[in-house]
Scaffold this active site. Sequence first.
Site, PDB file in Angstrom:
ATOM      1  N   ASP A 107       0.780  -1.208   0.020  1.00 49.38           N
ATOM      2  CA  ASP A 107      -0.008   0.089   0.017  1.00 49.38           C
ATOM      3  C   ASP A 107       0.851   1.202  -0.021  1.00 49.38           C
ATOM      4  O   ASP A 107       0.373   2.452  -0.275  1.00 49.38           O
ATOM      5  CB  ASP A 107      -0.905  -0.012   1.193  1.00 49.38           C
ATOM      6  CG  ASP A 107      -1.893  -1.175   1.360  1.00 49.38           C
ATOM      7  OD1 ASP A 107      -1.795  -2.076   0.507  1.00 49.38           O
ATOM      8  OD2 ASP A 107      -2.750  -1.108   2.362  1.00 49.38           O
ATOM      9  N   ASP A 195      -2.896   5.098  -2.814  1.00 48.55           N
ATOM     10  CA  ASP A 195      -2.274   3.943  -2.071  1.00 48.55           C
ATOM     11  C   ASP A 195      -1.696   3.433  -3.283  1.00 48.55           C
ATOM     12  O   ASP A 195      -2.145   3.073  -4.523  1.00 48.55           O
ATOM     13  CB  ASP A 195      -3.256   3.152  -1.551  1.00 48.55           C
ATOM     14  CG  ASP A 195      -3.572   3.543  -0.229  1.00 48.55           C
ATOM     15  OD1 ASP A 195      -3.334   4.673   0.184  1.00 48.55           O
ATOM     16  OD2 ASP A 195      -4.265   2.663   0.452  1.00 48.55           O
ATOM     17  N   HIS A 244      -7.799  -0.663  -3.643  1.00 48.87           N
ATOM     18  CA  HIS A 244      -6.654  -1.597  -4.047  1.00 48.87           C
ATOM     19  C   HIS A 244      -7.114  -2.489  -4.919  1.00 48.87           C
ATOM     20  O   HIS A 244      -8.134  -3.194  -4.961  1.00 48.87           O
ATOM     21  CB  HIS A 244      -6.017  -2.365  -2.689  1.00 48.87           C
ATOM     22  CG  HIS A 244      -5.443  -1.325  -1.700  1.00 48.87           C
ATOM     23  ND1 HIS A 244      -5.357  -1.947  -0.435  1.00 48.87           N
ATOM     24  CD2 HIS A 244      -5.261   0.001  -1.618  1.00 48.87           C
ATOM     25  CE1 HIS A 244      -5.062  -0.610   0.137  1.00 48.87           C
ATOM     26  NE2 HIS A 244      -4.902   0.466  -0.585  1.00 48.87           N
ATOM     27  N   ASP A 246      -5.678  -5.254  -6.330  1.00 45.44           N
ATOM     28  CA  ASP A 246      -4.929  -6.610  -6.566  1.00 45.44           C
ATOM     29  C   ASP A 246      -5.597  -7.717  -5.862  1.00 45.44           C
ATOM     30  O   ASP A 246      -5.375  -8.616  -5.474  1.00 45.44           O
ATOM     31  CB  ASP A 246      -3.632  -6.563  -5.913  1.00 45.44           C
ATOM     32  CG  ASP A 246      -3.303  -5.747  -4.219  1.00 45.44           C
ATOM     33  OD1 ASP A 246      -4.521  -5.377  -4.082  1.00 45.44           O
ATOM     34  OD2 ASP A 246      -2.442  -6.134  -3.789  1.00 45.44           O
ATOM     35  N   CYS A 350      -0.571  -7.982  -1.053  1.00 46.99           N
ATOM     36  CA  CYS A 350      -0.588  -6.920  -0.106  1.00 46.99           C
ATOM     37  C   CYS A 350       0.720  -6.851   0.674  1.00 46.99           C
ATOM     38  O   CYS A 350       1.347  -5.825   0.819  1.00 46.99           O
ATOM     39  CB  CYS A 350      -1.794  -6.909   0.797  1.00 46.99           C
ATOM     40  SG  CYS A 350      -3.372  -7.124  -0.358  1.00 46.99           S
TER      41      CYS A 350
HETATM   42  N1  NVA Z   1     -10.304  -4.179  -1.175  1.00 44.53           N
HETATM   43  C1  NVA Z   1     -10.245  -5.329  -1.749  1.00 44.53           C
HETATM   44  C2  NVA Z   1      -8.864  -5.802  -1.146  1.00 44.53           C
HETATM   45  C3  NVA Z   1      -7.618  -5.568  -1.957  1.00 44.53           C
HETATM   46  C4  NVA Z   1      -6.328  -6.276  -1.625  1.00 44.53           C
HETATM   47  C5  NVA Z   1     -11.249  -6.412  -1.383  1.00 44.53           C
HETATM   48  O1  NVA Z   1     -11.641  -6.244  -0.085  1.00 44.53           O
HETATM   49  O2  NVA Z   1     -11.412  -7.283  -1.954  1.00 44.53           O
END
Ligand code: NVA
Length: 366
Positions: A107, A195, A244, A246, A350
Amino acid sequence: MPKIVNSWNDWDPLKHVIVGRCDNGMIPPEEPASSEKVPVDSDMRGMWGLRPLETVEKGNAALERLVKILEDRGIKVDRPTPLQWNQKIGTPDFTNDSMMGCMPPRDVLLTIGNEIMAAAQSFRSRYFEYLAYWPLMEKYFEEDPEFIWTQAPRPRLTDKSYKHNYYDESISIEERLVRTANKDFVTTEVEPMWDAADWMRMGKDIFVQHGLTTNRAAMDWMQRYHPDLRIHAVNFPGDPYPIHIDATFVPLRPGLIINNPVRPLPQEQRAIFEANDWQIVEAAQPAHDEPPALCYSSVWLSMNCLVLDPKTVVVEASEVHQMEQMDKLGMNVIPCDLRDAYPFGGGLHCCTADVYREGGCEDYFP
Ligand code: NVA
């Protein structure tokens, strides 16, 4: 003098990586943009404080299992120096009763070639998290004369950086999805905020999720800073909490991406991939119905994998469907029991940040 820092994507052979630590992890107090980012049904709402020591120990043990897998394969692993995160912080623009000390280096640190840049995060509680990585940055700086050590412009994070009353307990998931589709997020555009885990590096191109943690000003800033790269905004309207990229859009090797089936990339944004013969396949279903207790992320951490080279991937050991799919896609799969680290901020991708992968800056989308 050796070259220590080099990484242009998430699939070239990995040689050196940072793995996070859970020590002193906090559930931070509420702040202007945080309630918008914590799912309504999360067991973390309304509470804050140090995470229980037992969970810290289990989280760290999970990370040690990953470290062993990597070191056994000859990959060098560095670890951060966590601070005492349960301290009050202040700048001329804001104060906060505590930091967060979220575990994932992904991050915070964005590696682009021989540069590692600390991100401009939008959580006030994460404002000083970069300091945990500074001892490593100092070392790389001393040992690698080509290492470019940078810090993105520090956001001020005044009240102007957030939309107030954006969130109200009564808004439904459907309304949230409309907001994601309309690219209407809690952060404003008064300054770049981002991030690093929203940025998917693919050589000359970086695909960036516009969502709750990264705004358009950040992409504009980066495009001016790196005029030789191409920064593309992507948006996944199926995600009510877009944070995020990923667990949504994950490349495995040149030409192949797995995409979260409930967060498909919209058709109009697929053109660049189709024009260059990239295949986007739906990721397998997660093995779990719920994330572990006190976890910010969804069950889709199932697809948050760490690619060691274009034929080898580390997948969380309980994610049987994801492992099977990887196998069918021609990857050698290394299982790693990492679920106890999830509550500290995420999965295998992550909890790592690239220092060195072989390879250079290729143009995959000419
Ligand atoms: N926000 C994403 C996780 C990213 C690593 C989720 O909760 O699916």
